[in-house]
Design a protein around this motif. Structure first.
Motif, PDB file in Angstrom:
ATOM      1  N   GLN A 593      35.838  32.204  38.147  1.00 58.98           N
ATOM      2  CA  GLN A 593      35.761  32.769  39.511  1.00 58.98           C
ATOM      3  C   GLN A 593      35.100  31.784  40.467  1.00 58.98           C
ATOM      4  O   GLN A 593      35.518  31.624  41.609  1.00 58.98           O
ATOM      5  N   TRP A 638      46.757  32.938  43.961  1.00 61.59           N
ATOM      6  CA  TRP A 638      45.965  33.644  42.951  1.00 61.59           C
ATOM      7  C   TRP A 638      44.965  34.580  43.646  1.00 61.59           C
ATOM      8  O   TRP A 638      44.830  35.747  43.271  1.00 61.59           O
ATOM      9  N   GLN A 642      43.911  39.020  43.660  1.00 54.68           N
ATOM     10  CA  GLN A 642      42.646  39.603  43.178  1.00 54.68           C
ATOM     11  C   GLN A 642      42.205  40.681  44.162  1.00 54.68           C
ATOM     12  O   GLN A 642      42.608  40.666  45.326  1.00 54.68           O
ATOM     13  N   SER A 646      36.075  41.485  44.789  1.00 56.47           N
ATOM     14  CA  SER A 646      35.662  40.481  43.801  1.00 56.47           C
ATOM     15  C   SER A 646      35.704  39.079  44.422  1.00 56.47           C
ATOM     16  O   SER A 646      34.858  38.237  44.124  1.00 56.47           O
TER      17      SER A 646
END
Ligand code: NAI
Length: 680
Positions: A593, A638, A642, A646
Motif C-alpha cells: 500500500q 489500480w 481500491q 483505504s
C-alpha cells in the motif's frame, strides 16, 4: 457483396481498421445469404482500406454481446454450400484471424501480420481460435501464438501451413483465381485432425508459455484449450472455449488490460497535433556508443533505418560496433531475426569518429555522458552539420533540455527521446517536449516511435520527466520503509508478490548505486535540512557496495544469486540508531500500500504540474518502463479499484513517513478524472 463472375466478393468496410463490430457481423451474415441466393460458386472475404480485420471492437466487450456473435458468423461461413477464401492484407488479428480460420482457404499479401492477441488482453480467443489454429499449424506453434500472443508474418504463416498461398500485387484477383483455377472443395477446419507432434516438444512449449505468461489464469485456460484441440468432439471444446471467453472477457484483469490498451493509444496522440506535419525518418545518427547508444542503434536498425554511430575515437567506435554486431549475430542464433534481416542490418550500420558523418541524417540523438557541458557541445556540433529541419534529440535522464537548446539557432527542433535500458527491448519511449519544440518535430517523434514499435508517452521538461520522477518517489518510500523497520528483502518480496518484475532494491543493485549517489552529493547543498534523509544507500556506496557490478550492493552476489548480507543489516541498524528510529514491523500488505501510495501521490503532482498531460500516461510509463504488472492496468488504475478510504489512509501514512517537506498531490481529483474516463 458484389459478384465477380460466379464468385461473390464480400468486402468488410469499417474504417479505420475494419474492427469486427456488431454491424460488421450482421452484414456478413446477410452477405453470405445473398451470395447463396445468387448461386455463387465461391466467395472471397476481403478488407477495404489498409487492412483485413484488426480485431474485434473492444468497446463491445464490457457488455452483453448482441446476435450475431462471431461464432454465429463462422457457423454461417461453414454452412454455405460454396468454399470461402479469406484474402488478408495489413493485419488479421484476434477475431479477424478467427474469421479467416472459419473460411475454407486463406491467402495473404506479403508482409501481412497474423495473430491472436486475446491472451495479452486478459481473456482467451472465443471464436474457435484455440481449436482451428492447431489443426493447421500444430499444437506446439499454436501454444506460442495463442498463449504468447505471438504475431507472425504472412511468409511464416505460409511455412506453417496457416495460409495456402502468398498473393502477388492484386490480392482480390489472386483470391478469385485461387478459387476458380481448380474446383476447390469445401474444407471445414473444425473437422480435420490436429497434426501429430512429440509430447516432449508440446510440454516444452507449454512450460515456456506459462513462464512468459506468469501463469496468469487466462494463460492457463488458453493452454488447456489448445491442448484439448486433440479431443475428437470439436463442438464440445468449442462451446467450452466460448464459455471461457465470455467469463474472462469481463474479468478484472481483462478490464485492466483493456483500459491500458486505450491508455496506450491515447498516450501516443497529442490533441491538436497535425499528423501531416510529420516528416519521414530514414536515416538516423547516434552520438555516443555506450550502453544506451548501442541499444538505440539496435532499435533503429530493427525499424529498418540506416544508422551512423559516432564515438570519440577509433577504439571506442570499434568496441561499440563489435558489440552491436555480436548482438545481431546472437539474434540470428536465437531465431529472432532472419539471415536476410541480419544482412540488411549490417548493411545499414555505419560508424565514424567525426560528427560530420551524420550530416545527411533526418534525426540525430545524443547518448553521451550525463553532463550538461558535454551534451551542449554535441548539440552545437550537430547544429552545424545537420540539415535545418533535421531533429536533434537527447537521451538525457535528468538534465534540463531547455537549457540544452538555449543558444541554438533553431531550438524548435530540439527535444528529448528518453529510451530505457536495454533500449532495443524496453517498450517505453518518453518523448520530451521542450519549451520551444515545434508541433512538426513532436509529430515526427511520435511517428518515429510507432516506426520503432515503442509505446510513447509525451512529457514536459522536469527533473526525471515522468517515469524517473515517479520512480524516485517510489524508491524513496522503499528506503524509508527500511529505515523505519522493514528489511530490504521484505520490501522486495512485497513488490514482487504484488507483481512487479523485480523489487526496488534488486533494481538498484542491477542499475548500480553510484548514479543516485552522485546525484545526492550534487543536491546535498540545496537539500531541505528538515526533510528525513535515508543515509543507508550512501553507507553502502562508501563501503564499496555499488550493486551487481561490484559483486555487492543491497545484496551479496558472490555466490551467483542475491543473498541477504549481515553486513548490510549492520549498516541499516547503525543508520536507524543515528536517526533515532525505533524499528517497527510492516506486513506485506502495508508495504505494498505504501509503495503504491508514493507512486500515486507523485503521479498526481506530475499531472498538476503539467509534466504529464493525463494520469493514464503515468500508467503507460510505469507498465512499459518499470516492470509494473501489466495485468493490474497501472498504479493509478489500480488505485481507482481500491476503496477510497483505504487510499486516503495510505496517503496519510505516506505523509507521516515522509515528514517535513512532503507534497500531497491532488489524488482524489486525478482518480475521479480517471474513473470518468474509464467508466471504472
Ligand atoms: P555510457 O557511459 O555507457 O556511454 C557514453 C558513451 O558516450 C561512451 O561510450 C563515450 O565514449 C561516448 N562519448 C562521450 N562523449 C562523446 C562525444 N563527444 N562524442 C561521441 N561519443 C562520446 O553512458 P550510457 O549509460 O549509455 O548513458 C548515456 C546517456 O543516456 C546519459 O545521458 C544517460 O543519462 C542516459 N540514459 C541512460 C540510461 C541507462 O540505463 N544507462 C537510461 C536512459 C538514459
Amino acid at each position: 457483396m458484389e459478384m465477380c463472375g460466379a464468385i461473390a466478393v464480400l468486402t468488410i468496410d469499417n474504417p479505420p481498421v475494419n474492427a469486427g463490430s456488431h454491424a460488421v457481423r450482421a452484414g456478413l451474415i446477410k452477405a453470405l445469404q445473398d451470395a447463396e441466393m445468387r448461386g455463387a460458386k465461391g466467395a472471397v472475404l476481403i478488407g477495404a482500406g489498409r487492412t483485413f480485420v484488426a480485431g474485434s471492437d473492444m468497446r463491445e466487450f464490457d457488455d452483453k454481446l448482441r446476435w450475431p456473435e462471431l461464432p454465429d458468423v463462422i457457423a454461417a461461413l461453414e454452412a454455405v454450400s460454396f468454399p470461402v477464401i479469406a484474402a488478408m492484407h495489413g493485419v488479421a488479428l484476434g477475431g479477424g484471424l478467427e474469421l479467416a480460420l472459419g473460411c475454407d482457404y486463406r491467402i495473404a499479401s506479403p508482409g501481412t501480420k497474423l495473430g491472436l492477441p486475446e491472451v495479452s488482453l486478459g481473456f482467451v480467443p472465443g471464436a474457435g481460435g484455440t481449436q482451428r489454429l492447431p489443426r493447421l499449424i500444430g499444437i506446439r506453434r499454436a501454444i506460442a501464438m495463442v498463449c504468447g500472443s505471438e504475431r507472425i508474418s504472412a511468409e511464416e504463416a505460409l511455412d506453417l501451413n496457416l495460409i495456402d498461398m502468398l498473393a502477388g500485387e492484386d490480392l482480390l484477383q489472386a483470391a478469385v483465381d485461387f478459387l476458380s483455377a481448380e474446383r476447390r472443395p469445401k474444407r471445414v477446419l473444425r473437422t480435420i485432425e490436429v497434426p501429430r507432434e512429440p509430447d516432449t516438444q508440446i510440454e516444452a512449449a507449454a512450460e515456456r508459455a506459462l513462464h512468459l505468461g506468469r501463469r496468469r489464469p487466462n494463460v492457463v485456460a488458453a493452454l488447456e484449450l489448445v491442448r484439448r484441440s486433440r479431443e475428437p468432439d470439436a463442438d464440445r471444446v468449442l462451446a467450452e472455449e466460448r464459455a471461457t471467453f465470455q467469463r474472462l472477457r469481463r474479468s478484472d484483469e481483462a478490464k485492466a488490460l483493456r483500459y491500458l490498451f486505450f491508455a496506450e493509444r491515447r498516450a501516443g496522440s497529442v490533441p491538436g497535433l497535425d499528423r501531416a506535419e510529420a516528416r519521414p525518418i530514414e536515416r538516423a545518427g547516434v552520438i555516443g556508443g555506450g550502453t544506451m547508444g548501442q541499444g538505440i542503434t539496435l532499435a533503429f536498425l530493427a525499424a529498418g533505418l540506416t544508422v551512423t554511430l559516432i564515438e570519440r575515437d577509433a577504439a571506442a567506435l570499434d568496441h561499440a560496433l563489435s558489440r552491436i554486431r555480436e548482438n545481431l549475430s546472437e539474434q540470428v542464433r536465437k531465431g529472432r531475426i532472419s539471415a536476410a534481416e541480419h544482412q540488411a542490418h549490417i548493411f545499414n550500420l555505419h560508424g565514424a569518429t567525426d560528427i560530420s558523418a551524420v550530416g545527411g541524417c533526418d534525426v540525430a540523438i545524443e547518448a553521451v555522458y550525463e553532463d550538461m557541458a558535454a551534451k551542449r557541445q554535441v548539440v552545437t556540433a550537430l547544429e552545424s552539420v545537420l540539415a535545418p529541419d533535421a531533429l536533434i534529440a537527447t537521451n538525457t535522464s535528468y538534465l534540463d533540455i531547455d537549457a540544452m537548446a538555449e543558444g541554438t539557432a533553431r531550438p524548435e527542433r530540439v527535444l528529448g527521446l528518453h529510451f530505457f535500458s536495454p533500449a532495443d527491448i524496453m517498450k517505453l519511449l518518453e518523448i520530451v517536449r521542450a519549451g520551444r519544440t515545434s508541433d512538426a518535430v513532436l509529430a515526427t517523434a511520435l511517428k518515429l516511435a510507432r516506426k520503432l514499435d515503442k509505446k510513447p508517452v509525451v512529457a514536459r521538461v522536469a527533473e526525471g520527466f515522468i517515469g524517473n520522477r515517479v520512480y524516485a518517489a517510489y524508491r524513496r518510500r522503499a528506503e524509508l520503509l527500511v529505515l523505519d523497520g522493514a528489511s530490504p528483502e521484505a520490501v522486495d518480496a512485497a513488490a514482487t508478490a504484488f507483481g512487479f518484475a523485480m523489487g526496488p532494491f534488486a533494481v538498484s543493485d542491477l542499475s548500480g548505486l553510484d548514479i543516485a549517489w552522485a546525484m545526492r552529493k550534487r543536491q546535498a547543498a540545496t537539500r531541505d535540512p528538515e526533510a528525513r534523509y535515508v543515509e543507508i544507500p550512501d553507507l553502502l556506496c562508501e563501503a564499496g557496495r555499488l550493486g551487481r557490478k561490484s559483486g555487492k550492493g543491497w545484496y551479496d552476489y558472490s555466490g551467483g544469486g542475491a543473498k541477504v548480507d549481515p553486513e548490510v543489516d549492520a549498516l541499516i541498524d547503525a543508520a536507524r540508531a543515528r536517526a533515532g528510529v525505533v524499528p517497527r514491523d510492516f506486513d506485506t500488505s502495508t508495504i505494498q500500500q505504501q509503495l503504491l501510495a508514493a507512486i500515486v501521490n507523485e503521479a498526481a503532482c506530475l499531472v498538476e504540474d503539467g509534466v504529464a498531460a493525463r494520469a493514464s500516461d503515468v500508467d503507460v510509463a510505469f507498465v512499459n518502463g518499470y516492470g509494473f504488472p501489466r495485468w493490474r492496468g497501472g498504479p493509478l488504475y489500480w488505485a481507482t479499484r481500491q476503496d477510497r478510504t483505504s487510499i486516503e489512509c495510505a496517503l496519510a501514512d505516506l505523509a507521516d513517513a515522509v515528514g517535513p517537506g512532503h507534497r500531497a498531490g491532488g489524488v482524489a481529483d486525478v482518480l475521479s478524472e480517471l474513473d470518468a474516463g474509464t467508466g471504472a
